[in-house]
Design a protein around this motif. Structure first.
Motif, PDB file in Angstrom:
ATOM      1  N   PHE A   1      70.232  42.824  72.970  1.00  0.00           N
ATOM      2  CA  PHE A   1      69.168  42.823  72.177  1.00  0.00           C
ATOM      3  C   PHE A   1      69.337  41.714  71.179  1.00  0.00           C
ATOM      4  O   PHE A   1      68.246  41.171  70.685  1.00  0.00           O
ATOM      5  CB  PHE A   1      68.670  44.152  71.639  1.00  0.00           C
ATOM      6  CG  PHE A   1      68.159  45.075  72.663  1.00  0.00           C
ATOM      7  CD1 PHE A   1      66.865  44.626  73.528  1.00  0.00           C
ATOM      8  CD2 PHE A   1      68.498  46.507  73.096  1.00  0.00           C
ATOM      9  CE1 PHE A   1      66.505  45.308  74.589  1.00  0.00           C
ATOM     10  CE2 PHE A   1      68.023  47.174  74.119  1.00  0.00           C
ATOM     11  CZ  PHE A   1      66.706  46.554  74.956  1.00  0.00           C
ATOM     12  N   ASN A   2      70.229  41.912  70.605  1.00  0.00           N
ATOM     13  CA  ASN A   2      70.559  41.083  69.511  1.00  0.00           C
ATOM     14  C   ASN A   2      70.342  39.467  69.718  1.00  0.00           C
ATOM     15  O   ASN A   2      69.989  38.809  69.061  1.00  0.00           O
ATOM     16  CB  ASN A   2      72.038  41.195  68.790  1.00  0.00           C
ATOM     17  CG  ASN A   2      72.028  42.414  67.940  1.00  0.00           C
ATOM     18  OD1 ASN A   2      70.884  42.999  67.545  1.00  0.00           O
ATOM     19  ND2 ASN A   2      73.132  43.181  67.884  1.00  0.00           N
ATOM     20  N   SER A   3      70.763  39.197  70.966  1.00  0.00           N
ATOM     21  CA  SER A   3      70.631  37.697  71.108  1.00  0.00           C
ATOM     22  C   SER A   3      69.289  37.238  71.596  1.00  0.00           C
ATOM     23  O   SER A   3      68.970  36.056  71.632  1.00  0.00           O
ATOM     24  CB  SER A   3      71.628  37.499  72.728  1.00  0.00           C
ATOM     25  OG  SER A   3      70.890  38.126  73.710  1.00  0.00           O
ATOM     26  N   LEU A   4      68.378  38.383  71.578  1.00  0.00           N
ATOM     27  CA  LEU A   4      67.038  38.019  71.881  1.00  0.00           C
ATOM     28  C   LEU A   4      66.138  37.333  70.584  1.00  0.00           C
ATOM     29  O   LEU A   4      65.472  36.781  70.815  1.00  0.00           O
ATOM     30  CB  LEU A   4      66.262  39.187  72.407  1.00  0.00           C
ATOM     31  CG  LEU A   4      66.371  39.828  73.825  1.00  0.00           C
ATOM     32  CD1 LEU A   4      65.409  41.051  74.216  1.00  0.00           C
ATOM     33  CD2 LEU A   4      66.144  38.566  74.784  1.00  0.00           C
ATOM     34  N   CYS A   5      66.991  37.758  69.622  1.00  0.00           N
ATOM     35  CA  CYS A   5      66.134  37.537  68.244  1.00  0.00           C
ATOM     36  C   CYS A   5      66.614  36.135  67.679  1.00  0.00           C
ATOM     37  O   CYS A   5      67.704  35.786  67.699  1.00  0.00           O
ATOM     38  CB  CYS A   5      66.702  38.482  67.178  1.00  0.00           C
ATOM     39  SG  CYS A   5      65.803  38.376  65.691  1.00  0.00           S
ATOM     40  N   PRO A   6      65.538  35.293  67.637  1.00  0.00           N
ATOM     41  CA  PRO A   6      65.780  33.883  67.380  1.00  0.00           C
ATOM     42  C   PRO A   6      66.358  33.846  66.248  1.00  0.00           C
ATOM     43  O   PRO A   6      67.413  32.926  65.832  1.00  0.00           O
ATOM     44  CB  PRO A   6      64.764  33.328  67.427  1.00  0.00           C
ATOM     45  CG  PRO A   6      63.510  34.403  67.421  1.00  0.00           C
ATOM     46  CD  PRO A   6      63.987  35.627  67.919  1.00  0.00           C
ATOM     47  N   GLU A   7      66.291  34.509  65.159  1.00  0.00           N
ATOM     48  CA  GLU A   7      66.789  34.752  63.936  1.00  0.00           C
ATOM     49  C   GLU A   7      68.275  35.044  63.745  1.00  0.00           C
ATOM     50  O   GLU A   7      68.822  35.269  62.872  1.00  0.00           O
ATOM     51  CB  GLU A   7      65.848  35.266  62.789  1.00  0.00           C
ATOM     52  CG  GLU A   7      64.676  34.461  62.494  1.00  0.00           C
ATOM     53  CD  GLU A   7      63.578  34.590  63.586  1.00  0.00           C
ATOM     54  OE1 GLU A   7      63.691  35.413  64.331  1.00  0.00           O
ATOM     55  OE2 GLU A   7      62.685  33.792  63.500  1.00  0.00           O
ATOM     56  N   GLY A   8      68.737  35.662  64.864  1.00  0.00           N
ATOM     57  CA  GLY A   8      70.053  36.093  64.950  1.00  0.00           C
ATOM     58  C   GLY A   8      70.177  37.718  64.984  1.00  0.00           C
ATOM     59  O   GLY A   8      68.965  38.322  65.592  1.00  0.00           O
ATOM     60  N   ASP A   9      71.101  38.295  64.564  1.00  0.00           N
ATOM     61  CA  ASP A   9      71.055  39.887  64.835  1.00  0.00           C
ATOM     62  C   ASP A   9      70.226  40.469  64.014  1.00  0.00           C
ATOM     63  O   ASP A   9      69.751  40.253  62.953  1.00  0.00           O
ATOM     64  CB  ASP A   9      72.523  40.300  64.169  1.00  0.00           C
ATOM     65  CG  ASP A   9      72.742  41.739  64.707  1.00  0.00           C
ATOM     66  OD1 ASP A   9      71.667  42.487  64.802  1.00  0.00           O
ATOM     67  OD2 ASP A   9      73.978  42.063  64.619  1.00  0.00           O
ATOM     68  N   ILE A  10      69.384  41.550  64.618  1.00  0.00           N
ATOM     69  CA  ILE A  10      68.174  42.320  63.812  1.00  0.00           C
ATOM     70  C   ILE A  10      68.865  42.918  62.656  1.00  0.00           C
ATOM     71  O   ILE A  10      68.021  42.843  61.672  1.00  0.00           O
ATOM     72  CB  ILE A  10      67.675  43.245  64.878  1.00  0.00           C
ATOM     73  CG1 ILE A  10      66.686  42.523  65.918  1.00  0.00           C
ATOM     74  CG2 ILE A  10      66.769  44.051  64.289  1.00  0.00           C
ATOM     75  CD1 ILE A  10      66.353  43.349  66.801  1.00  0.00           C
ATOM     76  N   ASP A  11      69.720  43.403  62.723  1.00  0.00           N
ATOM     77  CA  ASP A  11      70.510  44.143  61.554  1.00  0.00           C
ATOM     78  C   ASP A  11      70.715  43.139  60.294  1.00  0.00           C
ATOM     79  O   ASP A  11      70.559  43.379  59.008  1.00  0.00           O
ATOM     80  CB  ASP A  11      72.015  44.702  61.665  1.00  0.00           C
ATOM     81  CG  ASP A  11      71.587  45.979  62.626  1.00  0.00           C
ATOM     82  OD1 ASP A  11      70.919  46.519  62.337  1.00  0.00           O
ATOM     83  OD2 ASP A  11      72.394  46.430  63.636  1.00  0.00           O
ATOM     84  N   ILE A  12      71.075  41.842  60.773  1.00  0.00           N
ATOM     85  CA  ILE A  12      71.150  40.743  59.546  1.00  0.00           C
ATOM     86  C   ILE A  12      69.813  40.703  59.140  1.00  0.00           C
ATOM     87  O   ILE A  12      69.674  40.567  57.736  1.00  0.00           O
ATOM     88  CB  ILE A  12      71.627  39.315  60.170  1.00  0.00           C
ATOM     89  CG1 ILE A  12      73.259  40.008  60.789  1.00  0.00           C
ATOM     90  CG2 ILE A  12      71.726  38.452  59.001  1.00  0.00           C
ATOM     91  CD1 ILE A  12      73.850  38.740  61.458  1.00  0.00           C
ATOM     92  N   LEU A  13      68.765  40.757  59.821  1.00  0.00           N
ATOM     93  CA  LEU A  13      67.516  40.354  59.360  1.00  0.00           C
ATOM     94  C   LEU A  13      67.111  41.578  58.210  1.00  0.00           C
ATOM     95  O   LEU A  13      66.429  41.531  57.343  1.00  0.00           O
ATOM     96  CB  LEU A  13      66.395  40.231  60.249  1.00  0.00           C
ATOM     97  CG  LEU A  13      65.922  39.184  61.070  1.00  0.00           C
ATOM     98  CD1 LEU A  13      64.861  39.241  62.105  1.00  0.00           C
ATOM     99  CD2 LEU A  13      65.121  38.429  59.765  1.00  0.00           C
ATOM    100  N   LEU A  14      67.403  43.085  58.870  1.00  0.00           N
ATOM    101  CA  LEU A  14      66.984  44.004  58.099  1.00  0.00           C
ATOM    102  C   LEU A  14      67.877  43.932  56.716  1.00  0.00           C
ATOM    103  O   LEU A  14      67.157  44.218  55.785  1.00  0.00           O
ATOM    104  CB  LEU A  14      67.540  45.305  58.786  1.00  0.00           C
ATOM    105  CG  LEU A  14      66.479  45.461  59.933  1.00  0.00           C
ATOM    106  CD1 LEU A  14      67.261  46.831  60.904  1.00  0.00           C
ATOM    107  CD2 LEU A  14      65.216  46.376  59.349  1.00  0.00           C
ATOM    108  N   ASP A  15      68.865  43.858  56.805  1.00  0.00           N
ATOM    109  CA  ASP A  15      69.904  43.801  55.479  1.00  0.00           C
ATOM    110  C   ASP A  15      69.292  42.600  54.515  1.00  0.00           C
ATOM    111  O   ASP A  15      69.055  42.800  53.115  1.00  0.00           O
ATOM    112  CB  ASP A  15      71.134  43.322  55.812  1.00  0.00           C
ATOM    113  CG  ASP A  15      72.104  44.403  56.494  1.00  0.00           C
ATOM    114  OD1 ASP A  15      71.409  45.413  56.482  1.00  0.00           O
ATOM    115  OD2 ASP A  15      73.029  44.052  57.009  1.00  0.00           O
TER     116      ASP A  15
END
Length: 1957
Positions: A605-619
């Motif tokens: 799932f994380n690899s799907l996110c073009p901006e990188g890990d979803i948790d990183i985006l959340l943080d």
């Protein structure tokens, strides 16, 4: 049951497709032998339809299939005779009507034989030497060659003449054949009967039933060749175990039945579950093979034995216990038993915890073992599921974890092999089963037509086999019917059968048209080579497009081996997962979570996110927004002018809490429950004695769910039921309510024991044991099935079915459930008559119950989704399903539940981020999830209070629910949304946890002051914006609040479903909608969250290919306005499955303004059902129609094209909104549709405010939207041939199984009752089911008498209904223990003269004879029932009497009498509805007494006044014969025994009691057992002849005295007259009899009791004197006493024989002290008389009287100088009985068509006039006329009480306004002094010779006084006038003569009136 295939089967679309494909194959291949196919398919239809007479046979079959819903089902060897009707004759040789049928008895009697019928002789096994004569329609008998007999039967009974027996079973029961085997006409109709020369009936020639024997011989010869090879190859034969499909795990949901024989290959894994469910478009009648395929099928291993297999179809239930002769000879399901019973079986160990579904093994195999390749799962991306088919299956070795083997298909084949025996009653031949070749060919056809997203369903296959076999069978029947008579039967079919050699070729041909979806492998020697070939092709990737591999080995002569492997990734995954039990499913998921197997999923799932890990985006987002709340979600409703309450808090004006109360539906159901309980009590079985209960108590048992527990406690607490039942005083605390609710957990046993103890100690309390959610936990508590280490296993069975509950006479068990199917089996304990179904709301379009809310349940959801009126409420999420499918291929070792959960949580997380201001995340969610999240977050802003909506997220598996909760809570925290909505994790065993912030909000909304309050039920979460994660394998009846807006069921376990589990999941969404706003209007008038966006996203199912490819082709071009564009993609989850939503979706709820598509679009839309829908599955068409309706909001969002790298779809959408905000809208939508632009918040907020309305107000008008898995959606939206959703044909519950494949489908027209009967006929419990041991199989004695079942849809209000039932049951019990008694003051008390004479001693228990004789007689009537009677004047009264008031209307007489409700004492008299243990023997219900065991005795005596001998009849029960004397020998009744005056027995009542009664056989109070306190007494009911039978039926143990028929129309006077005369005659007989024994005549007891039939209780008044004994001051009190006490007290009176008549007061609550002050009175007595027949020998009752006969008799007794004594200290209560008695006399016209009401003035007429004659006795007409119109005869007497009417020798009621003076003409009689009285009239009624002219001349009359002379006829009238010299003083005119309005034959009375001169 209704039959789902009436008439000939219609051609289906499926058949046309197949037909075309075969035709195309034929054209292209010249090598095909054309004749086979042309016969097989092209000409079958014509052959079938050209046969004549077919429809008749078919319809006959339908009727037979439909009959016998409750017939017992049992093995053929033990045929269970249905119980004969009650009271019928069961003697051998006689019919049930009791007529002799034996040939020897009736050979000479004339017998009427209808045309076309013959007399035949039937043999009875119990009478081997006799023939029974029957009349049978000769069309159903064979000709001389044994042929041409119609199938079925038609006959008449020659004994009783009953005609029209259509079934031989029914006829054999009627003539008492008492068969132990199935009734069969061929076996029992043996001889023709003929008349000999003398005309006597004799035995004729044998009936030639040759056909069936010849056919069975022929078949066995034909098949003998194939018998031995098969036996050799099939291995050792073993005995069959004697239990049906044993050892099923109760928790295993089974969608396909497992009836008959289970697998013959025991396996490690029990594959008990179905091969899941067909979706959209499976064939409704796949009748491909028609009649020709199964002509001469191959018999199976043991051949076809003549008497084996299931019984004839007419005898429905064939128990799977019976040994199947078509079985391959292996033990049934031994592996299944091994699993639970510990039998050691050779099985391969299961490696690790990967799952028990990994491999299955045969015990018996042939050939070389097959090796499973090592990397199979890795290469194939799914475990192939191999279904064992026919023949032998090879050993497997190697990598066994990567395959699953299932016996389901084998079982299906076996069941279909045996089903034909259900039709053997046709008798023409032994029916051939469907051949193995045909079965396999049909299976291939079925697989070929399955769509790529469909999964095979065993139920479908069974129906295909059934129809195919049935078609060929019906053809055969028609051929038999039409064939000319010939010595040999015709060939069974003109066409050749499918041979095993042709089979592989035909199968390959059928598979050639399906684009490689089905691949056929033919083997030369054994299946092993085919399996090896399949594994090789799988490894090489050559089967990538193949879903099913069919392997056929047809090398041997007549037997085939086959198996079918499911290799499609989607199908194989679902099928393998469907074989897991719920426990195994949970273990598997838990194992995957614990071992970290899911980590790879997260990484992906994380690899799907073009901006990188979803948790990183959340943080990153969290850091940017720390310190201030997300700007996009600031609640902006503050700007709106809000209404404030007193405290300044905003108030929501559009939402109002729901008022509590009982709805009309609930009241109706409560009343139905009550009537069922009453019918149990009223039945003759004595199972429930409602009369013995004083109060109601109850216990509600519920599943171990904390929320359900709190919810039920809340209902009990607030319903008021505890106060109503008198169990608690106000105010009731919650703790008291908890005492009545029991959670069935480990602690339940102790509380239940206390409940049982309580019921035992309180036998007069009726305990209602309510088992709510009763379909939960039906596991048997019997040991051996499960380990008893777990005390919770079988808890319901252990508690509710324990012996104490079953046997307690004061416990009624009520099962309550929405899904009653598992309690409706052949072994159920609940009688079908004790089932209560929730009533339907509408009947023929009429609203039966006017309710303010409309219930929205499953059928309404489906209807609304199919109707197209509004946006669909049931939906599926195609992008979610496509992503799950793709990930399933990527992660084949993960369970799909894990994948689905992770995908859905990811979608929710992405949607929350997208709404919060990370717009790029909307590419990583689905449109549906985005809409849910959007509305969840926006809803609080549309309400001033912050009310929001609830999203229910159903996650059955608890570990996965915990994962979902943690992930969503984490995302919410990082987005700073903790105060916007709550996330609640619910588990059955724990309560609800809600954050403090939201608790404060809830308390404010609900105005709760309690500081400690926390929500404990979901209902208390109303209005809270939240996601409720609902875990637990099954819902337990939890109710959800009205704010529920979305029901997300995308994660329910869709691969493993039974009807119950599916419906209870969908029951969560059940809802009540306001009735005032129709759903369609609501949808148009509101800004709905369901908008056009929804349609476009749910419309994509057929574009998602098997590999996740999205094709833009002609299909999407045809769609018209809703167009799609998709770029092609590869099997890449990242590119193909994230959906890109347009920005307008973000504010979907706000933007959807009421508006339809533009005119152009409407005109472009193809009409519903038009060409655009061709070739589309039905569900799809329905959804498409929805999208084409005027409701569609189509949107076009201008913006850049999809990014090429993401290969995502965007929809072209048209958005129409009001003009004002269009600029903002366009900027918002255009900027947000780019993948990286940010949201423009202000525009959105403007729109939110515009459309803002409290979501709660909307929720009341619209049901929630339900999201389903695609499989479930397709199952609900597709219908089977019965018109019902496919889900209804699933196995009803995992704990039951079908009795046979040979069953009809449920019908759409069935009522709930018929559906219950269907399941009772076609299902049996598995061994693990608690009803399994109840072997009664439908017999009445197998049902528990005090057990009821209430079923109704989920969330409809069943709890309220049964609590209301408890209330009205309690009220009824109280009412049963109460009675309405007359409560009226004594009348005319003011007229009593206050004489100086007092009875000296107030406390004397008995009257003193000397004192009493000095008392004056009180002529005045004091009984209030005679308020309308004429006053009797005496010289004591002053001449001046006040006017007594106005007369009542006759019809008001009964209505207006005052009554009081009294509690029945233990000494009450009862009617027939009272049953208790003590009086069973008294009532004759005791087992020692045979019902109706009594004898009829005539008793005659002469009576001179009547001028003839009177003959009475006594009916004397055997138990009462000791009261009578009979002659020896002869047994002639001589007399009734009388005791002696000197007898002093305390346990005996000396006086016989006589109760005259009419019209009160049910309601008369004749049960004196309790009133007499058990004392020995003689009680005789005096009845009219025409009522004898009905009284005898209701009172079998009572002595009856039957009056002669001439008294049928007589009044009560006749009964009193005959009682008295009989008793005097009997006294004389007893004196004579006992005189011979040395007893003096005067010592014989001379008293009898004459009692009314409405005397209910007796009272005694206790008087205490204040001072000395002679003091007149006293106090008194009243108490209830037994009649025994009163009778023994009176009978013990000194000098009692000197009193002629003794009575007592009538009870009144208004009794004053002075009325009881005198202990005894000398006055009139009524109602309950103790009569001295000796003293009153010469005083008679007037036998002609109807009214006032007791007053008349009292006056005669007194004037004869005899003593009447009333005991004032005793009183009798009289019950108000609304039927019978004097009300049974109706005065009607003799002219039948006259509907005019008859008024009393018409009761008399002038003689010889043309007056309408009346049908009523003359005496009754006279009495009624005088009562209402006597002023016509006595005008001077009206209100002239000083000058009464002189009445000679009789008292007639002249109405209340006229007084009478009674005088007796007898010499020496006591009369009042009349010397100083002047009379206003003279009444001479039937005067006798004692009345002379001189007697009359002593009386003085006023001038103008009137005279009325009444005589029997005109002649005696004239004689009387002359004899009495009346013309001297009275003037007569001709016109003053009258008669009663009777015809001459009715002997009218005549009267003459005259005036005093």
């Amino acid at each position: 049951m209704g039959n789902s295939y009436a008439g000939q089967l219609k051609s289906t679309r499926f058949e046309e497709v197949l037909h075309n494909s075969i035709e195309a194959s034929l054209r292209s291949n010249t090598l095909v032998p054309r004749p086979i196919f042309s016969q097989l398919y092209l000409e079958a239809e014509q052959q079938l339809s050209s046969l004549e007479g077919g429809s008749r046979v078919d319809n006959e079959e339908e009727e037979e299939e439909g009959e016998g819903g409750l017939e017992p089902s049992s093995p053929p060897n033990a045929y269970q005779l249905p119980p004969p009707p009650e009271g019928c004759c069961t003697t051998d040789g006689f019919c049930q009507a009791g007529k002799d049928l034996r040939l020897v008895s009736i050979s000479n009697e004339p017998i009427e034989v209808p045309a076309g019928f013959l007399l035949v002789g039937a043999k009875s096994p119990s009478l081997p030497d006799h023939l029974l004569v029957c009349a049978v329609d000769k069309r159903f008998l064979p000709d001389d060659n044994g042929h041409n007999a119609l199938l079925g039967f038609s006959g008449n009974c020659v004994g009783c003449g009953k005609k029209g027996f259509c079934y031989f079973t029914e006829f054999s029961n009627h003539i008492n054949l008492k068969l132990t085997t199935q009734p069969k006409k061929q076996k029992h109709l043996k001889y023709y009967l003929v008349r000999n020369a003398q005309g006597a009936l004799t035995k004729g020639p044998l009936i030639c039933w040759k056909g069936s024997e010849f056919r069975s011989r022929q078949n066995s010869n034909t098949n003998s060749a194939s018998l031995f090879p098969l036996l050799e190859s099939s291995g050792s034969l073993t005995a069959f175990p004697g239990e049906p499909a044993p050892g099923m795990n109760s928790g295993v949901p089974v969608g396909a039945q497992l009836a008959g024989t289970a697998s013959d290959h025991p396996s490690v894994t029990t594959a008990t579950s179905p091969a899941v469910f067909n979706g959209k478009d499976s064939p409704k009648h796949p009748q491909l093979a028609k009649n020709s395929l199964s002509v001469l099928p191959r018999p199976s291993a043991l051949g076809i034995l003549p008497n084996s297999g299931p019984p004839k179809k007419r005898h429905k239930g064939w128990s799977p216990e019976s040994k199947s002769t078509t079985d391959g000879g292996f033990p049934q399901g031994a592996g299944n038993r091994a699993k639970h019973e510990g039998t050691s079986m050779p099985c391969v160990p299961q490696p690790g915890l990967v799952g028990p579904a990994s491999a299955t093994f045969p015990l018996v195999a042939s050939g070389e073992p097959v090796s499973v390749p090592d990397n199979l799962l890795k290469i194939c991306k799914a475990k192939p599921v191999i279904f064992k088919g026919h023949g032998n299956f090879p050993y497997l070795c190697g990598n066994l974890n990567d395959v699953v083997i299932s016996p389901l298909l084998y079982t299906c084949y076996q069941n279909s092999q045996s089903l034909s025996r259900a039709y053997e009653q046709h008798g023409a031949s032994t029916m051939q089963p469907i051949s193995e070749e045909t079965q396999l060919l049909l299976t291939v056809y079925y697989l070929v037509q399955l769509a790529a997203d469909q999964v095979p369903l065993m139920e479908d296959l069974e129906q295909i086999f059934l129809r195919s076999w049935r078609e060929s069978h019906l053809t055969e029947i028609r051929q038999y019917q039409q064939a000319p008579p010939q010595p040999f039967p015709p060939a069974t079919s003109a066409t050749a059968p499918v041979t095993s050699a042709q089979l592989p070729w035909l199968a390959g041909l059928a598979a050639s048209s399906c684009n490689d979806s089905v691949h056929v492998i033919e083997c030369a020697y054994s299946l092993a080579e085919g399996l090896s070939e399949m594994f090789r092709l799988l490894i090489e990737g050559k089967l990538s497009k193949t879903n099913y591999v069919v392997i056929i080995c047809a090398c041997r002569n007549a037997a085939i081996d086959s198996c079918i492997a499911v290799t499609g990734k989607y199908q194989a995954r679902i099928l393998s997962e469907s074989l897991l039990s719920p426990a195994e499913y949970q273990r598997e998921v838990h194992y995957e979570l614990v071992t970290g197997k899911v980590d790879s999923l997260g990484a992906f799932f994380n690899s799907l996110c073009p901006e990188g890990d979803i948790d990183i985006l959340l943080d990153k987002f969290h850091q940017e927004n720390q310190g201030h709340v997300s700007s996009s979600l600031t609640a902006s409703s503050a700007k709106k002018t809000a209404v404030l309450d007193a405290s300044g808090a905003p108030v929501c004006t559009s939402y109002h809490p729901e008022p509590r109360g009982v709805r009309p539906f609930q009241l109706a159901v409560a009343q139905k429950l009550l009537s069922h309980v009453c019918s149990i009590a009223d039945s003759s079985t004595q199972n429930l004695d409602l009369g013995s209960f004083e109060k109601v108590d109850f216990l509600i048992c519920i599943p171990p769910s904390e929320v359900t527990y709190q919810q039920t406690v809340f209902h009990v607490w607030h319903s008021g039921v505890l106060q109503e039942l008198g169990l608690e005083k106000e105010p009731v605390t919650k703790q008291r309510a908890e005492q009545h609710v029991l959670k069935l957990d480990t602690e339940a046993q102790a509380r239940f024991k206390a409940f049982l103890q309580n019921s035992f100690q309180n036998p007069h309390t009726l305990f209602v044991l309510i088992h709510d959610h009763a379909h939960w936990d039906l596991v048997s508590a019997v040991p051996n099935i499960y380990s008893q280490s777990d005390p919770s296993v079988g808890l319901v069975d252990r508690l509710l079915n324990c012996r104490e509950v079953k046997e307690a006479p004061n416990i009624v068990t009520l099962h309550v459930t929405s899904f009653p199917y598992a309690l409706q089996t052949q072994h159920t304990l609940i009688s079908p008559y004790n089932e209560i179904h929730w009533p339907i709301a509408y009947s023929n379009g009429v609203d039966l119950y006017h309710e303010s809310k409309k219930y929205f349940g499953l059928s309404e959801f489906i209807d609304s989704t199919l109707s197209g009126h509004s946006l669909p409420l049931l939906r599926y999420d195609s992008s979610f399903e496509a992503m799950v499918t793709a990930l399933g291929k990527r992660f084949p070792r993960l369970h799909s539940a894990v994948i689905r959960t992770f995908v859905l949580v990811q979608h929710y997380a992405a949607a929350m981020m997208a709404v919060s201001g990370i717009p790029q995340m909307k590419n990583h969610t689905s449109v549906e999830t985005l809409e849910i999240t959007q509305n969840l977050l926006n809803s609080p802003k549309q309400c001033p209070c912050g009310h929001g909506l609830m999203v229910l997220l159903r996650v059955p598996c608890s570990p996965l629910a915990a994962v979902a909760y943690e992930r969503l809570a984490h995302v919410r925290a990082r987005l700073a949304l903790e105060e916007h909505f709550e996330i609640i994790l619910s588990h059955p065993s724990s309560g609800i946890t809600v954050g403090n912030h939201f608790v404060k909000q809830l308390k404010m909304w609900q105005k709760i002051e309690d500081a400690e309050w926390r929500p404990q039920t979901y209902l208390e979460l109303e209005g809270l914006p939240c996601i409720l994660i609902f875990s637990g394998m099954d819902p337990h009846g939890e109710s959800l609040p009205r704010s529920l807006r979305y029901c997300d069921l995308r994660l329910i376990n869709s691969s493993c479903l039974a009807r119950t589990s599916l419906e209870q999941e969908l029951g969560l969404a059940a809802y009540f909608v306001s009735n005032d706003v129709p759903l369609e209007k609501g949808a148009k008038n509101e800004a709905l969250e369901s908008d056009g966006e929804k349609l476009s996203s749910t419309d994509e199912d057929e574009e998602a290919g098997t590999e996740g490819c999205f094709e833009a082709g002609s299909t999407s071009e045809k769609r018209g306005p809703v167009k799609r564009e998709r770029s092609h993609s590869h099997d890449s989850a990242s590119s193909s499955l994230s959906s890109k939503a347009s920005g307008s979706v973000l504010y979907g709820e706000s933007l959807a303004q009421p508006s339809g598509p533009p005119q152009g679009e409407l005109s472009r839309s193809p009409p519903p059902g038009g060409p655009a829908e061709e070739g589309r599955p039905p569900g799809e068409i329905q959804r498409l129609r929805v999208s084409q309706g005027p409701m569609v909001i189509s949107r076009h969002s201008p913006g850049p094209a999809p990014q090429p790298d993401s290969s995502l779809r965007t929809s072209r959408r048209n958005l129409q909104v009001p003009a004002a905000p269009s600029s903002q809208l366009s900027s918002s939508s255009s900027s947000s549709s780019g993948s990286s632009s940010t949201c423009t918040v202000p525009a959105a907020n403007v729109l939110v405010l515009q459309a803002s309305q409290c979501s709660m107000a909307k929720a009341c008008r619209q049901p929630p939207i339900v999201f389903l898995p695609k499989l479930v959606y397709d199952m609900l939206m597709s219908t089977d041939s019965s018109g019902l959703p496919k889900s209804t044909s699933l196995l009803p519950s995992p704990s039951v199984m079908w009795t046979s494949s040979f069953r009809p489908l449920l019908s759409k027209m069935m009522t709930s009752t018929e559906q219950s009967l269907y399941y009772r006929q076609w299902t049996v419990p598995r061994p693990s089911h608690m009803d399994y041991g109840n072997r009664a199989e439908g017999r009445v004695d197998g049902f528990h008498p005090r057990r009821l079942l209430l079923s109704g849809p989920p969330q409809i209000g069943k709890t309220g209904a049964y609590l209301q039932f408890l209330s009205i049951l309690s009220r009824m019990l109280i009412r049963l223990t109460e009675v309405d008694v007359y409560d009226e003051e004594e009348i005319n008390t003011s007229l009593q003269e206050e004489s100086d004479w007092r009875y000296l001693q107030l406390t004397d228990p008995w009257p003193d004879l000397e004192l009493f004789q000095k008392m004056p007689f009180d002529y005045t009537i004091h009984d209030p029932k005679y308020e309308d009677a004429s006053l009797i004047c005496s010289h004591h009264q002053s001449i001046k009497i006040e006017d007594r008031g106005t007369s009542r209307k006759p019809e008001d007489l009964y209505v207006r009498r005052q009554t009081a409700r009294m509690r029945l004492s233990k000494y009450a008299a009862y009617n027939t509805y009272h049953h208790c243990e003590q009086c069973h023997q008294y009532m004759g219900i005791h087992p020692h007494y045979q019902l109706y065991e009594s004898t009829l005795h005539a008793f005659a005596f002469s009576y001179s006044m009547l001028g003839e001998e009177i003959q009475l009849h006594f009916i004397i029960p055997k138990s009462k014969e000791h009261h009578f004397v009979f002659s020896q020998p002869g047994g002639q009744l001589e007399s009734m025994r009388l005791p002696l005056v000197t007898d002093k027995s305390h346990e005996h009542i000396k006086s016989p009691t006589f109760t005259p009664t009419t019209g009160r056989h049910e309601h008369g109070l004749f049960n004196l057992y309790h009133a007499m306190d058990g004392a020995n007494h003689l009680h005789v009911l005096v009845v009219k002849e025409y009522e004898m039978a009905i009284y005898k039926k209701y009172w079998p143990n009572h002595i009856m005295l039957v009056l002669p028929s001439i008294f049928n129309s007589a009044g009560v006077g006749a009964a009193h007259f005959l009682i008295k005369e009989l008793c005097y005659h009997n006294l004389e007989l007893e004196r004579n009899r006992q005189e011979e024994l040395g007893v003096k005549p005067q010592d014989i007891w001379p008293f009898i009791v004459i009692s009314d039939d409405s005397c209910v209780m007796w009272n005694a008044s206790d008087v205490e004197c204040a001072g000395e004994r002679s003091s007149r001051e006293f106090s008194w009190s009243e108490r209830n006493v037994s009649l025994k006490h009163i009778m023994q007290h009176i009978e013990a009176s000194p000098d009692i024989t000197h009193y002629a008549l003794i009575g007592m007061r009538k009870w009144s609550s208004k009794t004053r002290g002075r009325e009881v002050q005198e202990p005894f009175s000398r006055c009139h007595v009524h109602d309950f008389l103790i009569l001295n027949v000796d003293l009153t020998q010469n005083v008679q009752y007037n036998q002609n009287r109807f009214t006032c006969d007791d007053i008349d008799f009292n006056l005669r007794v007194h004037s004869a100088g005899l003593l009447l004594c009333r005991f004032n200290r005793f009183s009798v209560m009289k019950k108000q009985i609304a039927v019978g008695g004097h009300r049974s006399f109706h005065i009607t016209s003799k002219v039948s068509d006259s509907s005019v009401a008859i008024v009393p003035s018409q009761y008399i007429c002038a003689p010889d006039s043309k007056h309408t004659f009346l049908a009523a006795p003359a005496q009754l007409l006279l009495e009624k006329f005088l009562q209402y119109h006597s002023h016509r005869f006595f005008p001077l007497s009206l209100k002239n009480h000083g000058h009464p009417v002189l009445s000679v020798d009789c008292y007639l009621n002249l109405g209340p306004q006229i007084s009478v003076c009674y005088v007796s003409s007898r010499p020496h009689s006591l009369n009042i002094s009349c010397s100083d009285m002047t009379f206003s009239g003279l009444l001479l009624y039937l005067c006798d010779s004692f009345v002379g002219a001189s007697f009359l001349k002593q009386f003085h009359f006023l001038k103008g006084a009137t005279l009325c002379v009444i005589c029997q006829d005109r002649n005696s009238l004239r004689q009387t006038v002359a004899r009495l010299e009346l013309e001297d003083e009275w003037q007569f005119r001709l016109r003053d003569e009258f008669q009663t309005a009777n015809a001459k034959e009715d002997r009218p009375l005549f009267f003459l009136t005259g005036r005093h001169i």
